[in-house]
Motif scaffolding. Structure first.
Motif, PDB file in Angstrom:
ATOM      1  N   ARG A   1       9.409   9.694  10.558  1.00  0.00           N
ATOM      2  CA  ARG A   1       8.266  10.106  11.350  1.00  0.00           C
ATOM      3  C   ARG A   1       7.176   9.046  11.371  1.00  0.00           C
ATOM      4  O   ARG A   1       6.567   8.776  12.406  1.00  0.00           O
ATOM      5  N   GLU A   2       6.995   8.454  10.198  1.00  0.00           N
ATOM      6  CA  GLU A   2       6.008   7.389  10.104  1.00  0.00           C
ATOM      7  C   GLU A   2       6.419   6.216  11.002  1.00  0.00           C
ATOM      8  O   GLU A   2       5.592   5.605  11.673  1.00  0.00           O
TER       9      GLU A   2
ATOM     10  N   GLN B   1       0.831  -1.202   0.000  1.00  0.00           N
ATOM     11  CA  GLN B   1       0.000   0.000   0.000  1.00  0.00           C
ATOM     12  C   GLN B   1       0.867   1.253   0.000  1.00  0.00           C
ATOM     13  O   GLN B   1       0.617   2.196  -0.745  1.00  0.00           O
ATOM     14  N   GLY B   2       1.919   1.217   0.826  1.00  0.00           N
ATOM     15  CA  GLY B   2       2.838   2.362   0.889  1.00  0.00           C
ATOM     16  C   GLY B   2       3.463   2.641  -0.463  1.00  0.00           C
ATOM     17  O   GLY B   2       3.521   3.788  -0.896  1.00  0.00           O
TER      18      GLY B   2
ATOM     19  N   THR C   1      -0.018   7.270   4.262  1.00  0.00           N
ATOM     20  CA  THR C   1      -0.373   6.350   3.182  1.00  0.00           C
ATOM     21  C   THR C   1      -1.621   5.533   3.498  1.00  0.00           C
ATOM     22  O   THR C   1      -2.091   4.772   2.680  1.00  0.00           O
ATOM     23  N   MET C   2      -2.144   5.705   4.713  1.00  0.00           N
ATOM     24  CA  MET C   2      -3.293   4.881   5.084  1.00  0.00           C
ATOM     25  C   MET C   2      -4.559   5.726   5.176  1.00  0.00           C
ATOM     26  O   MET C   2      -4.503   6.915   5.440  1.00  0.00           O
TER      27      MET C   2
ATOM     28  N   ILE D   1       0.793   4.119  -2.821  1.00  0.00           N
ATOM     29  CA  ILE D   1       0.410   5.496  -2.532  1.00  0.00           C
ATOM     30  C   ILE D   1       1.553   6.451  -2.870  1.00  0.00           C
ATOM     31  O   ILE D   1       1.337   7.512  -3.441  1.00  0.00           O
ATOM     32  N   ARG D   2       2.767   6.048  -2.515  1.00  0.00           N
ATOM     33  CA  ARG D   2       3.917   6.913  -2.821  1.00  0.00           C
ATOM     34  C   ARG D   2       4.486   6.547  -4.167  1.00  0.00           C
ATOM     35  O   ARG D   2       5.685   6.386  -4.317  1.00  0.00           O
TER      36      ARG D   2
ATOM     37  N   ASN E   1       0.445  13.251  13.425  1.00  0.00           N
ATOM     38  CA  ASN E   1       1.227  12.055  13.088  1.00  0.00           C
ATOM     39  C   ASN E   1       0.362  10.897  12.620  1.00  0.00           C
ATOM     40  O   ASN E   1       0.515   9.774  13.086  1.00  0.00           O
TER      41      ASN E   1
ATOM     42  N   THR F   1       5.760   7.073  14.549  1.00  0.00           N
ATOM     43  CA  THR F   1       4.329   6.956  14.814  1.00  0.00           C
ATOM     44  C   THR F   1       3.954   5.505  15.057  1.00  0.00           C
ATOM     45  O   THR F   1       3.281   5.167  16.031  1.00  0.00           O
ATOM     46  N   MET F   2       4.436   4.639  14.163  1.00  0.00           N
ATOM     47  CA  MET F   2       4.092   3.223  14.310  1.00  0.00           C
ATOM     48  C   MET F   2       4.618   2.678  15.627  1.00  0.00           C
ATOM     49  O   MET F   2       3.973   1.850  16.264  1.00  0.00           O
TER      50      MET F   2
ATOM     51  N   VAL G   1      -0.527   8.216   9.700  1.00  0.00           N
ATOM     52  CA  VAL G   1       0.264   7.603   8.633  1.00  0.00           C
ATOM     53  C   VAL G   1      -0.363   8.014   7.300  1.00  0.00           C
ATOM     54  O   VAL G   1      -1.499   7.675   7.002  1.00  0.00           O
TER      55      VAL G   1
ATOM     56  N   LEU H   1       9.910  10.970  15.930  1.00  0.00           N
ATOM     57  CA  LEU H   1       8.819  11.901  15.675  1.00  0.00           C
ATOM     58  C   LEU H   1       9.349  13.321  15.496  1.00  0.00           C
ATOM     59  O   LEU H   1       8.747  14.135  14.834  1.00  0.00           O
TER      60      LEU H   1
END
Ligand SMILES: Nc1ncnc2c1ncn2[C@@H]1O[C@H](COP(=O)(O)OP(=O)(O)OP(=O)(O)O)[C@@H](O)[C@H]1O
Ligand SMILES: [Mg+2]
Lengths: 335, 258
Positions: free
Chosen positions: A232-233, A29-30, B119-120, A33-34, B115, A236-237, B117, A331
């Motif tokens: 950053r992603e 998906q990433g 892409t989601m 999208i990118r 923050n 976040t995760m 994501v 972050l």
């Protein structure tokens, strides 16, 4: 306090290890999208692998073409020597004796004889069984020795008492005029050839090493960029409970995926490129008749697997770095 | 629950006992950032006790160390000195795995900069922490939808964060923070980008979570409404906790709040 919201005050447990497909879906998906970014990264891999493949396949094609040209020259020389003694061959019949296994040039030579318009090539072994066979021209011997008994049986049928050897004759038959179609290269020539081959190999190794380095650097640069963009992603995760191993897995999957796609495309590009360049130089006929499909396939596989490996190796550092990052640092813009 | 004045005073002053009523405890926490030669003392020995089910607001000028304090009590970074206990657990003792588990189940983070994501979709952002917690996809989907409806983003499950306004993203972030039924919600300016009406809705949502479900809410804010509905307000300046007070003890009409 409702118990449904906080089921139970549980002790700290190990975080759930997510199945592979979850990471896979996130990666795919990433990438989708990118798309723009992914294509740029992919392009870096394609370029690197195409470069490596073009170097490897160019070496193979060049070697094959040079071999083919040398072969053709040898065959032409052999035909030339033979014609000098027999005159034009059209309509003539030749006797052939194979004394040893023919090499590529000798095989071609027999083929070339047919193309010269020889009406028939009769195996020497069959001649005694064909008594009264007339009009046999010369006897061609593939190899350097002719057993005297064969010569005795054949010689009455020959119109010219001419024996052409493709190698240095060991015991020329008595009463025959002997032609040697090929000269063994002298020791000095052999030495020169070996030296040339050696310096050629050194040069090839050097170029391939450079190509591999360039490929590695181009791939790791592309992947590193795509990792740093996503600190950053990652942070976040991690705040949401992602394990370090999960983060690492995401990067490896992504790298392997981009490495695979880029390598398959890049190898094809590299191959097409060198085929096109050599076709333009030597003509497509010569190139396509001389290349070895087997070795080009091997080179293709080597480049593809190498590209994937390079991508995965290139991902080790960024993936490790990302997975060990403290979320607050990742972050950056703090909580 | 009836609270006697003595009890309340004890709580506001920060109880000396280490009773189980205390969900987060910071003991002389210092944080020093080193950038080259320079040292920044972002926190200079902050002591703090937060009761389970409390609604605590943190105020302080820019650069005073609010975010740093949040990072410490949210287990997002380790203090240079001092200790942080969350639910009686010394955070420094946890390994990577346990920290992940801890962040996943115990704490819901609402970041100042959302923050999400990128892409989601909104829904995937909300279900992500649930999949980290091992909730099966169907259940996560159902709960994600419920949460998004709760924050008023009914028809926007499949939008990407980039297609939403700041306030809407903030609401997705709030929904995401609630995904794993955390015991603590850490929020950095959760109402900063919301219009008055949604801001009030979010405040009442947080208050409701606190009142009905016993969730501890810790938030940095300058929003008067938020300050007024909190149990305690904490001032921080230059990395030092300067003052702790109940809203009823504060004159909200003073210049400090405008
Ligand atoms: N990663 C970092 N590296 C170096 N210094 C930092 C870092 N993070 C914060 N600081 C410094 O620590 C101090 C406190 O920063 P912090 O982000 O906690 O402030 P804040 O109260 O959240 O401010 P704001 O209201 O503007 O968000 C600041 O002086 C800042 O420069
Ligand atoms: Mg801040």
């Amino acid at each position: 306090m409702s118990t449904s919201f906080h089921p139970a005050a549980s002790p700290i447990e190990n975080q759930v290890r997510l199945p592979f497909h979850v990471a896979w879906e996130i990666v795919v998906q990433g990438i989708r999208i990118r798309m723009g970014r992914s294509v740029v990264t992919l392009f870096g891999v394609v370029l690197g692998v195409a470069f490596l493949m073009s170097i490897l396949s160019a070496g193979l094609i060049k070697g094959a073409v040079a071999g083919e040209i040398e072969l053709r020259q040898r065959v032409a020389a052999m035909i030339g020597f033979l014609l000098a003694d027999t005159g034009p061959l059209p309509g003539k019949t030749l006797a052939l004796h194979r004394d040893s296994l023919p090499d590529a040039a000798e095989d071609r030579f027999v083929e070339a004889l047919r193309k010269q318009g020889v009406s028939e090539i009769v195996s020497a072994a069959e001649i005694p069984a064909l008594p009264g066979k007339k009009g046999l021209g010369a006897l061609v011997v593939i190899g350097g020795s002719l057993p005297p008994d064969i010569w005795e049986k054949i010689s009455p049928s020959l119109s010219h008492r001419l024996v052409a050897f493709t190698r240095t004759p060991s015991s020329p038959p008595a009463g025959a005029s002997v032609v040697q179609l090929q000269r063994e290269p002298s020791a000095e020539d052999l030495q020169k050839q070996a030296a040339a081959r050696k310096s050629d190999r050194v040069r090839t190794i050097w170029i391939v090493t450079i190509a591999i380095l360039v490929t590695m650097i181009s791939i790791s640069n592309a992947l590193l960029m795509s990792v740093t963009e996503r600190f950053r992603e990652i942070g976040t995760m991690k705040c949401l409970g992602a394990l370090s191993s999960f983060i690492r897995r995401i990067f490896f999957i992504e790298s392997a995926l981009i490495g695979f796609t880029g390598s398959v495309i890049g190898s094809a590009f590299g191959l097409i490129f060198s085929l096109a360049v050599y076709s333009a130089t030597f003509g497509p006929g010569l190139v396509f008749s001389s290349i070895s499909v087997f070795w080009l396939t091997v080179a293709y596989l080597v480049c593809t697997v190498g590209g994937i490996l390079a991508a995965v190796i290139a991902a080790i550092y960024p993936a490790d770095f990302a997975s060990r990052m403290v979320p607050a640092t990742a972050l950056r813009t703090n909580i | 629950m009836e609270v006697t004045p003595e009890k309340l005073r004890a709580l506001l002053a920060g109880s000396e006992s280490e009773g189980s009523g205390c969900i987060t405890r910071a003991v002389r926490v210092k944080k020093i950032y080193r950038t080259g030669e320079q040292e920044t003392h972002a926190l200079r020995g902050a002591c703090l006790q937060i009761r389970r089910g409390e609604y605590l607001s943190i105020m302080g000028p820019s650069g005073s160390g609010k975010s740093t304090l949040f990072n410490m009590i949210g287990a997002l970074s380790k203090p240079s000195e001092g200790k942080v206990y969350i639910d009686q657990v010394d955070v420094a003792q946890l390994d990577f795995d346990e920290l992940a588990w801890f962040r996943c189940r115990k704490i819901g983070y609402i970041f100042q900069s959302y923050n999400l994501v990128a892409t989601m979709t909104c829904l995937e952002n909300v279900t992500l922490p649930m999949s980290f917690a091992g909730v099966d996809a169907e259940e996560a989907h159902e709960r994600g939808v419920e949460l998004l409806e709760l924050v008023g983003l009914g028809g926007r499950f499949l939008h990407k964060p980039g297609e939403l306004s700041g306030g809407q993203q903030q609401r997705v972030a709030i929904a995401r923070a609630l995904a794993n039924r955390p015991e603590i919600i850490l929020a950095d300016e959760p109402t900063a980008n919301l219009d008055q009406k949604t801001g009030e809705e979010m405040i009442s949502l947080l208050t409701k979570l606190r009142n009905e479900l016993g969730v501890t809410v810790i938030s940095a804010t300058h929003d008067l409404k938020m300050l007024k509905s909190s149990d305690r307000i904490l001032w921080i300046r230059d990395g030092v906790i300067e003052r702790v007070a109940r809203p009823s003890e504060i004159d909200f009409s003073s210049g400090e709040f405008h």
